[in-house]
Design a protein around this motif. Structure first.
Motif, mmCIF file in Angstrom:
data_model
loop_
_atom_site.group_PDB
_atom_site.id
_atom_site.type_symbol
_atom_site.label_atom_id
_atom_site.label_comp_id
_atom_site.label_asym_id
_atom_site.label_seq_id
_atom_site.Cartn_x
_atom_site.Cartn_y
_atom_site.Cartn_z
ATOM 1 N N ARG A 195 80.883 37.493 41.172
ATOM 2 C CA ARG A 195 81.551 38.688 40.660
ATOM 3 C C ARG A 195 82.148 38.434 39.279
ATOM 4 O O ARG A 195 82.047 39.262 38.377
ATOM 5 C CB ARG A 195 82.634 39.133 41.633
ATOM 6 C CG ARG A 195 83.330 40.424 41.265
ATOM 7 C CD ARG A 195 84.436 40.798 42.257
ATOM 8 N NE ARG A 195 83.950 40.807 43.631
ATOM 9 C CZ ARG A 195 84.346 39.953 44.573
ATOM 10 N NH1 ARG A 195 85.226 38.996 44.315
ATOM 11 N NH2 ARG A 195 83.858 40.045 45.793
ATOM 12 N N GLU A 196 82.765 37.267 39.103
ATOM 13 C CA GLU A 196 83.370 36.933 37.810
ATOM 14 C C GLU A 196 82.323 36.864 36.701
ATOM 15 O O GLU A 196 82.524 37.396 35.615
ATOM 16 C CB GLU A 196 84.109 35.599 37.908
ATOM 17 C CG GLU A 196 85.388 35.676 38.699
ATOM 18 C CD GLU A 196 86.086 34.332 38.794
ATOM 19 O OE1 GLU A 196 85.830 33.450 37.937
ATOM 20 O OE2 GLU A 196 86.896 34.154 39.726
ATOM 21 N N VAL A 197 81.207 36.198 36.975
ATOM 22 C CA VAL A 197 80.148 36.069 35.970
ATOM 23 C C VAL A 197 79.542 37.433 35.659
ATOM 24 O O VAL A 197 79.363 37.798 34.489
ATOM 25 C CB VAL A 197 79.040 35.089 36.452
ATOM 26 C CG1 VAL A 197 77.865 35.081 35.491
ATOM 27 C CG2 VAL A 197 79.614 33.693 36.615
ATOM 28 N N ILE A 198 79.249 38.207 36.691
ATOM 29 C CA ILE A 198 78.636 39.527 36.488
ATOM 30 C C ILE A 198 79.583 40.453 35.731
ATOM 31 O O ILE A 198 79.169 41.142 34.794
ATOM 32 C CB ILE A 198 78.204 40.142 37.829
ATOM 33 C CG1 ILE A 198 77.024 39.344 38.393
ATOM 34 C CG2 ILE A 198 77.833 41.615 37.673
ATOM 35 C CD1 ILE A 198 76.650 39.695 39.823
ATOM 36 N N ALA A 199 80.840 40.465 36.101
ATOM 37 C CA ALA A 199 81.810 41.331 35.414
ATOM 38 C C ALA A 199 81.914 40.962 33.940
ATOM 39 O O ALA A 199 81.970 41.844 33.067
ATOM 40 C CB ALA A 199 83.171 41.236 36.089
ATOM 41 N N LYS A 200 81.921 39.680 33.647
ATOM 42 C CA LYS A 200 82.006 39.219 32.256
ATOM 43 C C LYS A 200 80.790 39.662 31.452
ATOM 44 O O LYS A 200 80.908 40.282 30.397
ATOM 45 C CB LYS A 200 82.136 37.696 32.223
ATOM 46 C CG LYS A 200 82.126 37.108 30.830
ATOM 47 C CD LYS A 200 82.156 35.592 30.861
ATOM 48 C CE LYS A 200 82.023 35.035 29.454
ATOM 49 N NZ LYS A 200 81.924 33.587 29.435
ATOM 50 N N VAL A 201 79.602 39.336 31.962
ATOM 51 C CA VAL A 201 78.361 39.640 31.238
ATOM 52 C C VAL A 201 78.154 41.151 31.130
ATOM 53 O O VAL A 201 77.838 41.665 30.056
ATOM 54 C CB VAL A 201 77.151 38.963 31.917
ATOM 55 C CG1 VAL A 201 75.835 39.424 31.306
ATOM 56 C CG2 VAL A 201 77.291 37.446 31.837
ATOM 57 N N TRP A 232 77.512 48.023 36.711
ATOM 58 C CA TRP A 232 77.243 47.198 37.873
ATOM 59 C C TRP A 232 78.032 47.697 39.057
ATOM 60 O O TRP A 232 79.011 48.420 38.906
ATOM 61 C CB TRP A 232 77.512 45.723 37.583
ATOM 62 C CG TRP A 232 78.943 45.315 37.483
ATOM 63 C CD1 TRP A 232 79.784 45.518 36.432
ATOM 64 C CD2 TRP A 232 79.702 44.624 38.475
ATOM 65 N NE1 TRP A 232 81.016 44.984 36.705
ATOM 66 C CE2 TRP A 232 80.994 44.437 37.950
ATOM 67 C CE3 TRP A 232 79.420 44.152 39.746
ATOM 68 C CZ2 TRP A 232 81.996 43.792 38.670
ATOM 69 C CZ3 TRP A 232 80.415 43.503 40.454
ATOM 70 C CH2 TRP A 232 81.680 43.316 39.907
ATOM 71 N N GLU A 233 77.571 47.334 40.228
ATOM 72 C CA GLU A 233 78.241 47.718 41.463
ATOM 73 C C GLU A 233 78.164 46.561 42.437
ATOM 74 O O GLU A 233 77.318 45.674 42.294
ATOM 75 C CB GLU A 233 77.576 48.947 42.084
ATOM 76 C CG GLU A 233 76.137 48.692 42.539
ATOM 77 C CD GLU A 233 75.486 49.904 43.174
ATOM 78 O OE1 GLU A 233 76.188 50.817 43.605
ATOM 79 O OE2 GLU A 233 74.241 49.907 43.241
ATOM 80 N N GLU A 234 79.051 46.582 43.392
ATOM 81 C CA GLU A 234 79.044 45.581 44.441
ATOM 82 C C GLU A 234 78.842 46.280 45.774
ATOM 83 O O GLU A 234 79.483 47.288 46.050
ATOM 84 C CB GLU A 234 80.358 44.801 44.443
ATOM 85 C CG GLU A 234 80.368 43.637 45.386
ATOM 86 C CD GLU A 234 81.554 42.716 45.181
ATOM 87 O OE1 GLU A 234 81.691 41.778 45.995
ATOM 88 O OE2 GLU A 234 82.342 42.920 44.236
ATOM 89 N N VAL A 235 77.938 45.758 46.580
ATOM 90 C CA VAL A 235 77.619 46.338 47.873
ATOM 91 C C VAL A 235 77.746 45.244 48.929
ATOM 92 O O VAL A 235 77.205 44.147 48.763
ATOM 93 C CB VAL A 235 76.175 46.913 47.885
ATOM 94 C CG1 VAL A 235 75.814 47.435 49.262
ATOM 95 C CG2 VAL A 235 76.015 47.993 46.828
ATOM 96 N N SER A 236 78.465 45.545 50.004
ATOM 97 C CA SER A 236 78.597 44.592 51.100
ATOM 98 C C SER A 236 77.372 44.666 51.999
ATOM 99 O O SER A 236 76.942 45.759 52.384
ATOM 100 C CB SER A 236 79.855 44.897 51.928
ATOM 101 O OG SER A 236 79.893 44.078 53.076
ATOM 102 N N ILE A 237 76.843 43.511 52.361
ATOM 103 C CA ILE A 237 75.709 43.517 53.281
ATOM 104 C C ILE A 237 76.127 44.015 54.659
ATOM 105 O O ILE A 237 75.284 44.412 55.458
ATOM 106 C CB ILE A 237 75.022 42.139 53.391
ATOM 107 C CG1 ILE A 237 75.967 41.086 53.935
ATOM 108 C CG2 ILE A 237 74.411 41.723 52.067
ATOM 109 C CD1 ILE A 237 75.279 39.810 54.393
ATOM 110 N N ASP A 238 77.434 44.028 54.917
ATOM 111 C CA ASP A 238 77.933 44.554 56.189
ATOM 112 C C ASP A 238 77.790 46.070 56.289
ATOM 113 O O ASP A 238 77.959 46.637 57.357
ATOM 114 C CB ASP A 238 79.404 44.167 56.382
ATOM 115 C CG ASP A 238 79.582 42.668 56.612
ATOM 116 O OD1 ASP A 238 78.611 42.014 57.077
ATOM 117 O OD2 ASP A 238 80.666 42.150 56.320
ATOM 118 N N SER A 239 77.460 46.722 55.157
ATOM 119 C CA SER A 239 77.343 48.182 55.153
ATOM 120 C C SER A 239 75.999 48.667 55.697
ATOM 121 O O SER A 239 75.816 49.863 55.907
ATOM 122 C CB SER A 239 77.533 48.722 53.732
ATOM 123 O OG SER A 239 76.455 48.307 52.890
ATOM 124 N N SER A 240 75.078 47.742 55.928
ATOM 125 C CA SER A 240 73.743 48.142 56.356
ATOM 126 C C SER A 240 73.101 47.030 57.184
ATOM 127 O O SER A 240 73.061 45.870 56.755
ATOM 128 C CB SER A 240 72.879 48.431 55.119
ATOM 129 O OG SER A 240 71.510 48.350 55.393
#
Length: 78
Positions: free
Chosen positions: A19-25, A33-41
């Motif tokens: 998350r830190e690397v993705i948010a920075k870049v 960008w978005e974050e999705v939990s694998i627990d959602s599906s």
């Protein structure tokens, strides 16, 4: 315009690092960008549970376990 999706789950320390690397870049390059939990599906959980965090670019798997900042930047510059 590219779009990054981070697949992870709560309590995943590698997901926090990713998350830190993705948010920075993404922030520097202006890429959404978005974050999705694998627990959602059930489908996401079955497909990715051994690989999280997983980074998708435009819906296509780019990385798993760790996000390499240089590799991510290169993929987004295409």
């Amino acid at each position: 315009m590219h779009r990054i999706t981070l697949l992870g789950k709560p309590g995943c320390h590698l997901c926090e690092d990713a998350r830190e690397v993705i948010a920075k870049v993404a922030g520097e390059l202006g890429v959404p960008w978005e974050e999705v939990s694998i627990d959602s599906s059930a489908e996401l959980k079955e497909k990715y549970w051994e690989m999280i965090p997983v980074t998708l670019i435009d819906g296509v798997q780019h990385d798993f376990w760790r996000v390499d900042e240089s590799r991510l930047r290169a993929a987004l510059s295409d």
